[in-house]
Scaffold this motif. Structure first.
Motif, mmCIF file in Angstrom:
data_model
loop_
_atom_site.group_PDB
_atom_site.id
_atom_site.type_symbol
_atom_site.label_atom_id
_atom_site.label_comp_id
_atom_site.label_asym_id
_atom_site.label_seq_id
_atom_site.Cartn_x
_atom_site.Cartn_y
_atom_site.Cartn_z
ATOM 1 N N LYS A 266 18.669 60.708 -40.143
ATOM 2 C CA LYS A 266 17.485 61.437 -40.309
ATOM 3 C C LYS A 266 17.737 63.568 -40.027
ATOM 4 C CE LYS A 266 15.710 57.753 -42.731
ATOM 5 N NZ LYS A 266 15.632 58.187 -44.315
ATOM 6 N N THR A 267 18.235 63.467 -38.687
ATOM 7 C CA THR A 267 18.091 64.886 -38.857
ATOM 8 C C THR A 267 18.936 65.888 -39.335
ATOM 9 O OG1 THR A 267 17.985 63.585 -36.477
ATOM 10 C CG2 THR A 267 19.477 66.341 -36.510
ATOM 11 N N ILE A 268 19.531 65.192 -40.392
ATOM 12 C CA ILE A 268 21.038 66.033 -41.227
ATOM 13 C C ILE A 268 18.925 66.055 -42.480
ATOM 14 C CG2 ILE A 268 22.331 65.654 -43.253
ATOM 15 C CD1 ILE A 268 23.982 64.463 -41.488
ATOM 16 N N GLU A 269 18.803 65.258 -42.669
ATOM 17 C CA GLU A 269 17.242 65.638 -43.451
ATOM 18 C C GLU A 269 16.364 66.398 -43.174
ATOM 19 O OE1 GLU A 269 15.100 61.951 -46.140
ATOM 20 O OE2 GLU A 269 16.753 61.295 -44.709
ATOM 21 N N LEU A 270 16.148 65.856 -41.978
ATOM 22 C CA LEU A 270 15.056 67.186 -41.603
ATOM 23 C C LEU A 270 15.507 68.485 -41.976
ATOM 24 C CD1 LEU A 270 13.901 64.534 -38.238
ATOM 25 C CD2 LEU A 270 12.345 65.220 -41.102
ATOM 26 N N SER B 145 5.806 77.416 -44.229
ATOM 27 C CA SER B 145 5.061 76.575 -45.310
ATOM 28 C C SER B 145 3.978 75.337 -44.631
ATOM 29 C CB SER B 145 5.082 76.801 -46.740
ATOM 30 O OG SER B 145 5.780 75.456 -46.849
ATOM 31 N N GLY B 146 3.060 74.836 -44.815
ATOM 32 C CA GLY B 146 2.646 74.071 -44.465
ATOM 33 C C GLY B 146 3.171 72.670 -44.962
ATOM 34 N N LYS B 147 3.333 72.970 -46.792
ATOM 35 C CA LYS B 147 4.164 71.816 -46.865
ATOM 36 C C LYS B 147 5.165 71.713 -46.717
ATOM 37 C CE LYS B 147 5.145 71.648 -52.205
ATOM 38 N NZ LYS B 147 5.188 71.920 -53.434
ATOM 39 N N THR B 148 6.478 72.465 -46.106
ATOM 40 C CA THR B 148 7.202 71.795 -45.993
ATOM 41 C C THR B 148 7.731 70.698 -44.709
ATOM 42 O OG1 THR B 148 8.397 73.891 -46.940
ATOM 43 C CG2 THR B 148 9.611 72.829 -44.532
ATOM 44 N N LEU B 149 5.885 71.454 -44.025
ATOM 45 C CA LEU B 149 6.250 70.947 -42.385
ATOM 46 C C LEU B 149 6.017 69.444 -42.691
ATOM 47 C CD1 LEU B 149 4.226 73.813 -40.489
ATOM 48 C CD2 LEU B 149 6.412 71.949 -39.886
ATOM 49 N N LEU B 150 4.961 69.042 -44.251
ATOM 50 C CA LEU B 150 3.883 68.137 -44.223
ATOM 51 C C LEU B 150 5.468 67.026 -44.605
ATOM 52 C CD1 LEU B 150 0.960 68.797 -46.606
ATOM 53 C CD2 LEU B 150 1.409 67.148 -44.292
ATOM 54 N N LYS B 151 6.236 67.590 -44.887
ATOM 55 C CA LYS B 151 7.237 66.689 -45.703
ATOM 56 C C LYS B 151 8.357 66.215 -44.946
ATOM 57 C CE LYS B 151 8.500 69.586 -49.915
ATOM 58 N NZ LYS B 151 9.104 70.940 -50.834
ATOM 59 N N THR B 152 8.317 66.935 -43.372
ATOM 60 C CA THR B 152 8.352 66.044 -42.069
ATOM 61 C C THR B 152 8.058 64.423 -41.741
ATOM 62 O OG1 THR B 152 7.678 67.127 -40.340
ATOM 63 C CG2 THR B 152 9.427 68.439 -41.234
ATOM 64 N N PRO C 296 6.849 61.629 -43.040
ATOM 65 C CA PRO C 296 7.688 60.087 -43.671
ATOM 66 C C PRO C 296 9.087 60.124 -43.231
ATOM 67 C CG PRO C 296 6.177 61.913 -45.754
ATOM 68 C CD PRO C 296 5.999 62.498 -44.347
ATOM 69 N N ILE C 297 9.172 61.254 -43.536
ATOM 70 C CA ILE C 297 10.956 60.964 -42.533
ATOM 71 C C ILE C 297 10.928 60.790 -41.342
ATOM 72 C CG2 ILE C 297 12.918 62.179 -42.403
ATOM 73 C CD1 ILE C 297 12.572 64.548 -44.323
ATOM 74 N N LEU C 298 10.185 60.896 -40.419
ATOM 75 C CA LEU C 298 10.153 60.587 -39.251
ATOM 76 C C LEU C 298 9.504 59.577 -38.828
ATOM 77 C CD1 LEU C 298 8.669 63.788 -37.044
ATOM 78 C CD2 LEU C 298 10.754 63.062 -36.916
ATOM 79 N N LEU C 299 8.538 58.940 -39.406
ATOM 80 C CA LEU C 299 7.974 57.897 -40.547
ATOM 81 C C LEU C 299 9.031 56.726 -40.260
ATOM 82 C CD1 LEU C 299 5.499 56.146 -39.973
ATOM 83 C CD2 LEU C 299 5.090 56.228 -41.722
ATOM 84 N N ASP C 300 9.922 57.283 -40.995
ATOM 85 C CA ASP C 300 10.726 56.245 -42.027
ATOM 86 C C ASP C 300 11.656 56.080 -40.196
ATOM 87 O OD1 ASP C 300 13.024 54.735 -43.388
ATOM 88 O OD2 ASP C 300 13.270 56.379 -43.545
ATOM 89 N N LEU C 301 12.010 57.181 -39.954
ATOM 90 C CA LEU C 301 13.229 57.449 -38.372
ATOM 91 C C LEU C 301 12.157 56.459 -38.051
ATOM 92 C CD1 LEU C 301 15.500 57.636 -36.843
ATOM 93 C CD2 LEU C 301 14.224 59.590 -36.203
ATOM 94 N N GLU C 302 11.267 56.373 -37.363
ATOM 95 C CA GLU C 302 10.776 55.139 -36.221
ATOM 96 C C GLU C 302 10.578 53.912 -37.168
ATOM 97 O OE1 GLU C 302 6.581 54.367 -33.696
ATOM 98 O OE2 GLU C 302 7.124 56.133 -35.433
ATOM 99 N N SER C 303 11.051 53.772 -38.070
ATOM 100 C CA SER C 303 10.377 52.227 -38.726
ATOM 101 C C SER C 303 12.020 51.660 -38.678
ATOM 102 C CB SER C 303 10.145 52.392 -40.214
ATOM 103 O OG SER C 303 10.245 51.308 -40.775
#
Length: 326
Positions: free
Chosen positions: A317-321, A286-293, A295-302
């Motif tokens: 973060k990979t386990i979280e994704l 779902s698009g909803k699931t993909l949207l959740k990735t 913020p996690i990737l943004l936090d990973l980069e930060s």
């Protein structure tokens, strides 16, 4: 007279262009007299560069004055702007003035507008990893420059393997050129797979493993990438690009959009035909699931930019994704 502004984060591409420019302008016998490289961090260095550019050429050839890491297109005092306005139109035909920076010029500044009026302005930024067609065209362009022939499948595999790393692309193509001198036909994908380090391809495989919720495979790919000295931020850039593309496509589909051209334009995909394969990848997600990735990737980069341990941060973060897709 030539005035140039080269900007962007692709330092290797800029360095190559500077070398080509220098070779075309300066007589090698007079290079010590007619070539100056001036650090641009100090604003006063711009005045020094302008004075050097106005100096007559010694001997044969032309003069090249190169201001590195210039800041005049981010901030420029009235004093320096006045000097630019006075000297730019008066630089001798035999002199060439080059400015380089990795920062994007601020188009609101008078100095930037002046540069656009008198200079050749060219951007050298890495191609986004998800723009596959542009990466393939880049491989074709450099292969032609080096003088190596590749089959279409070999070209595509090389683009996927190297990604937007222009330094690695040149190195791999030069290596393949040496190998290809022994062959009388274009190199195929089998040779590419054997000889080329596939860091970018593995980063895309990492995105696929995460999308499939395959935690073991994803962690294995992280170890492989880091063992090949692939920068963690470059891995994240590829993941961000891939998940961004998937998210846009799926959200468009869920809103009822059926025109592949419209979806491709929104996702910045030059070839709408690629959507056939991308749609298959997104079945059941779902698009909803993909949207959740995102913020996690943004936090990973930060976290990586703040200096946290790359391996541990990527693994956590990979386990979280992966958990999102289980």
């Amino acid at each position: 007279m030539g005035i140039y502004l080269f900007w962007g984060e692709d330092d290797f591409a800029i360095a190559q262009k500077v070398q080509q420019l220098r070779d075309s302008i300066i007589d090698p016998n007079w290079i010590q007299f007619n070539y100056q490289q001036i650090p641009g961090e100090d604003p006063k260095s711009t005045i020094d560069a302008l004075n050097q550019a106005m100096t007559p050429v010694f001997g044969m050839g032309g003069r090249l004055v190169w201001v590195t890491n210039t800041s005049i297109c981010q901030q420029c005092s009235e004093e320096i702007l006045t000097q630019l306005q006075r000297i730019f139109p008066a630089i001798p035909e035999s002199s060439h003035l080059l400015f380089t920076t990795n920062k994007k010029p601020d188009k609101r500044l008078k100095s930037t507008k002046l540069m656009e009026q008198y200079a050749e302005v060219k951007e050298y930024s890495p191609i986004p990893p998800w723009k596959t067609d542009e990466l393939i065209n880049k491989v074709k362009q450099i292969a032609q420059e080096i003088g190596i022939k590749l089959t279409p499948k070999a070209t595509e595999l090389l683009a996927n393997s190297v990604g937007n790393n222009s330094r690695q692309l040149w190195n791999e193509l030069e290596k393949l050129h040496l190998y290809g001198q022994q062959e009388n036909k274009p190199l195929d994908e089998t040779i590419i797979a054997t000889l080329v380090n596939a860091n970018a391809q593995n980063s895309l495989q990492l995105a696929q493993a995460i999308r499939q919720g395959n935690q073991g495979k994803a962690l294995q790919l992280i170890d492989e990438l880091l063992s090949k000295n692939e920068p963690a931020l470059r891995i994240v850039a590829t993941l961000v690009g891939q998940f961004r593309t998937w998210t846009i496509i799926q959200l468009k589909i869920e809103t009822g959009e059926t025109d592949n051209k419209i979806i491709a334009k929104a996702a910045e995909i030059p070839n709408p035909n690629r959507l056939y394969f991308l749609r298959k990848e997104l079945r059941g997600i779902s698009g909803k699931t993909l949207l959740k990735t995102l913020p996690i990737l943004l936090d990973l980069e930060s976290r990586l930019k703040r200096g946290q341990n790359p391996r541990e941060t990527l693994q956590i973060k990979t386990i979280e994704l992966c958990c999102l897709f289980n």
